[in-house]
Design an enzyme around this catalytic site. Structure first.
Site, PDB file in Angstrom:
ATOM      1  N   GLU A  52       0.812  -1.225   0.000  1.00  0.00           N
ATOM      2  CA  GLU A  52       0.000   0.000   0.000  1.00  0.00           C
ATOM      3  C   GLU A  52       0.845   1.275   0.000  1.00  0.00           C
ATOM      4  O   GLU A  52       0.544   2.227   0.719  1.00  0.00           O
ATOM      5  CB  GLU A  52      -0.943  -0.032   1.215  1.00  0.00           C
TER       6      GLU A  52
HETATM    7  N1  IFG Z   1      -4.375  -4.116   4.583  1.00  0.00           N
HETATM    8  C1  IFG Z   1      -3.109  -3.599   5.138  1.00  0.00           C
HETATM    9  C2  IFG Z   1      -2.890  -3.814   6.611  1.00  0.00           C
HETATM   10  C3  IFG Z   1      -4.163  -3.719   7.432  1.00  0.00           C
HETATM   11  C4  IFG Z   1      -5.213  -4.633   6.822  1.00  0.00           C
HETATM   12  C5  IFG Z   1      -6.449  -4.700   7.715  1.00  0.00           C
HETATM   13  C6  IFG Z   1      -1.992  -5.585   4.266  1.00  0.00           C
HETATM   14  C7  IFG Z   1      -0.748  -6.206   3.683  1.00  0.00           C
HETATM   15  C8  IFG Z   1      -5.553  -4.147   5.444  1.00  0.00           C
HETATM   16  N2  IFG Z   1      -1.990  -4.235   4.416  1.00  0.00           N
HETATM   17  O1  IFG Z   1      -2.925  -6.296   4.585  1.00  0.00           O
HETATM   18  O2  IFG Z   1      -1.952  -2.861   7.101  1.00  0.00           O
HETATM   19  O3  IFG Z   1      -4.612  -2.394   7.508  1.00  0.00           O
HETATM   20  O4  IFG Z   1      -7.299  -5.751   7.325  1.00  0.00           O
END
Ligand code: IFG
Length: 518
Positions: free
Chosen positions: A328
């Site tokens: 992200e």
């Molecule tokens: N995605 C984000 C996490 C977390 C997650 C919560 C990943 C690799 C959503 N990144 O999963 O930091 O916020 O469900």
């Protein structure tokens, strides 16, 4: 008449004790590769001692760990004896068959007869996994810290066992909400019971920096001072991190540290102005948005920072992997992201570690041995495979333990999916993504993100029993796995989870016995 009834009772009782056992009907999780029953019982009694053969300190430690489990709940002395001769009747007996040339081998053979319980394993790790099986073959009361009445009987037979995947893990996010060393050790205890062998610690994020870095002290002094919701946060000193690593090692679990970069870095950017492209420190962040932060990719000091952090943390980490995050990074230009990840992989390799990263890292040139952790985008996982890299499976829609069970779950999120017990169990990594067969899969890992999880009881509620299913996916061959059978075994595990004091979710998709219903 009374005398007859009494004698009948005694004989019935002893008849009951002699009724045939059936080792193949025990509710073991993960299900072993092969189980053969011989229909009798081995009984742990005051005469039972634990023998270990040879000079291995680690094997002796496994024997001691079993004794530490048995003594409080049976009340028996249970001596630990280095075997020089055949152990006496009624004993438990550990021996190693390996020559150390295959340290990753976790296989074991558990032979249970009326006279002995024998554990032979290639390595001490296999002997430790066998201890978890033994715990599950005894009555659930074996898990209590108060003396139960027994009898402590185990069905006889032979179990030959070894894991399908070499990497079977859980991830704990200690950045969104901080969890203490004691809480992490509790997690290690519980995941070791299900034969997991990796704990991935998500140590840094926008909301908190949780690991002391001596060359950059403000990362924890300032960056570790809060958390989601504005609480006091916290962090592990390097001494505490080493204590966690040792505790995990004693349970044949490796720690994988994650420093999430270049995104998810607000805590670092708030701690050191010079890490920001504009030279201004960011405010601490206590919300739950993602994707707004980025290290300043074209500044030299950024790579001094990255090098110092990876150097210090690698020196404290005996395990082979260093996780660099990479997810992200919406505020990093794509070309800058590629530049940063490729440079950072070199730094990790320079310190002797293998790179793990979320699947976005596969959009860059992966260095030798780098592993992409598939969480959201199958095309990224395929890019990793195209580069000849392995993939660690953590598909959010199946393994994210912060996903609500259903819309009524008070904790957790549901951006990926609602994940009930069967959703978490009834899938096969080797057939989930077209083009990624078993030969490309390093293993499975279930992440618990803690935006909404603040306490160990809440953690246990979200993690169990779904993690037991993930553990079986990692250990048991898919052809032996079946939801209908697993559902029955899990129902019987309710009493074991209860005996261990686990605040687990009592899904109505599982026929829990009366004794377990809250
Ligand atoms: N995605 C984000 C996490 C977390 C997650 C919560 C990943 C690799 C959503 N990144 O999963 O930091 O916020 O469900």
């Amino acid at each position: 008449m009374a005398i007859i009834a009494l004698s009948l009772g005694i004989s019935l009782g002893s008849c009951k004790r002699q009724e045939a056992s059936d080792l193949t009907r025990e509710s073991l999780i993960p299900l072993p590769v092969s189980v053969a029953a011989t229909g009798e019982y081995f009984t742990i009694s005051e005469k039972t001692d634990i023998y270990f053969k040879g000079e291995s300190e680690e094997l002796k430690q496994v024997a001691q760990q079993l004794a530490d489990r048995l003594r409080p709940s049976t009340g028996f002395e249970i001596e630990i004896i280095q075997a020089s001769s055949e152990p006496k009747r009624g004993s438990i007996y550990f021996l190693l068959t390996g020559d150390g040339t295959n340290p990753a081998d976790e296989s074991y053979e558990l032979t249970i007869s009326k006279k002995f319980m024998k554990i032979s394993a290639v390595n001490p790790s296999g002997a430790f996994r066998a201890v978890q099986t033994i715990r599950q073959l005894l009555p659930p009361e074996i898990e209590l810290s108060t003396v139960g009445e027994g009898p402590w009987m185990v069905p006889t037979g032979i179990i030959n066992d070894n894991p399908d995947y070499s990497y079977r893990g859980m991830m704990l996010d200690v950045a969104r909400h901080f969890f203490s060393v004691e809480d992490v050790k509790r997690v290690i205890d519980l995941i070791s019971y299900y034969k997991l062998n990796v704990l991935h610690l998500h140590l840094t994020d926008d909301q908190g920096w949780r690991i002391e870095i001596k060359s950059w002290p403000n990362l924890t002094a300032h960056g570790g001072s809060t958390e989601v919701g504005g609480g006091e946060g916290g962090f592990f000193t390097q001494e505490q991190y080493s204590d966690i690593v040792k505790y995990a090692q004693q349970r044949h679990i490796i720690i994988v540290p994650e420093i999430d970069m270049p995104g998810h870095t607000n805590a670092a950017l708030a701690s050191y102005p010079e890490l920001n492209c504009d030279g201004k420190a960011r405010e601490l962040y206590t919300g739950i948005n993602v994707g707004f932060s980025s290290l300043c990719v074209r500044k030299d000091i950024t790579y001094k920072f990255v090098d110092d952090v990876i150097r210090e943390l690698s020196a404290l980490t005996p395990g082979p992997y260093f996780h660099i995050g990479g997810d992200e990074s919406h505020s990093t230009k794509p070309e800058d992201y590629v530049f940063f990840i490729e440079k950072t992989q070199e730094i990790v390799n320079k310190y002797g570690k293998t790179v793990l990263g979320w699947d976005e890292i596969a959009t860059t040139k992966l260095s030798e041995g780098s592993v992409a952790q598939y969480w959201a985008k199958a095309p990224n996982a395929l890019k990793a495979v195209e580069q000849g890299a392995k993939v660690l499976f953590s598909p959010a829609v199946k393994t994210y333990l912060d996903m609500q069970y259903d819309p009524s779950t008070k904790l957790g999120l549901h951006w990926a999916a609602y994940i009930e017990i069967d959703d978490a169990y009834d899938w096969d990594p080797a057939t989930l993504v077209e083009g990624i067969g078993k030969e490309f899969i390093l293993g499975v890992e279930a992440p618990l993100w803690t935006e909404t999880i603040t306490h160990i009881d809440e953690l246990e509620y979200m993690v169990f029993p779904r993690l037991a299913g993930i553990a079986e996916i990692g250990w048991t061959p898919p052809l032996k796995r079946d939801w209908v059978d697993y559902r029955e075994r899990l129902a019987k595990h309710g009493e074991r989870l209860k005996a261990m004091g686990v605040d687990f979710y009592q899904s109505d998709r599982i026929p829990w016995p009366e004794t377990v219903q809250k």
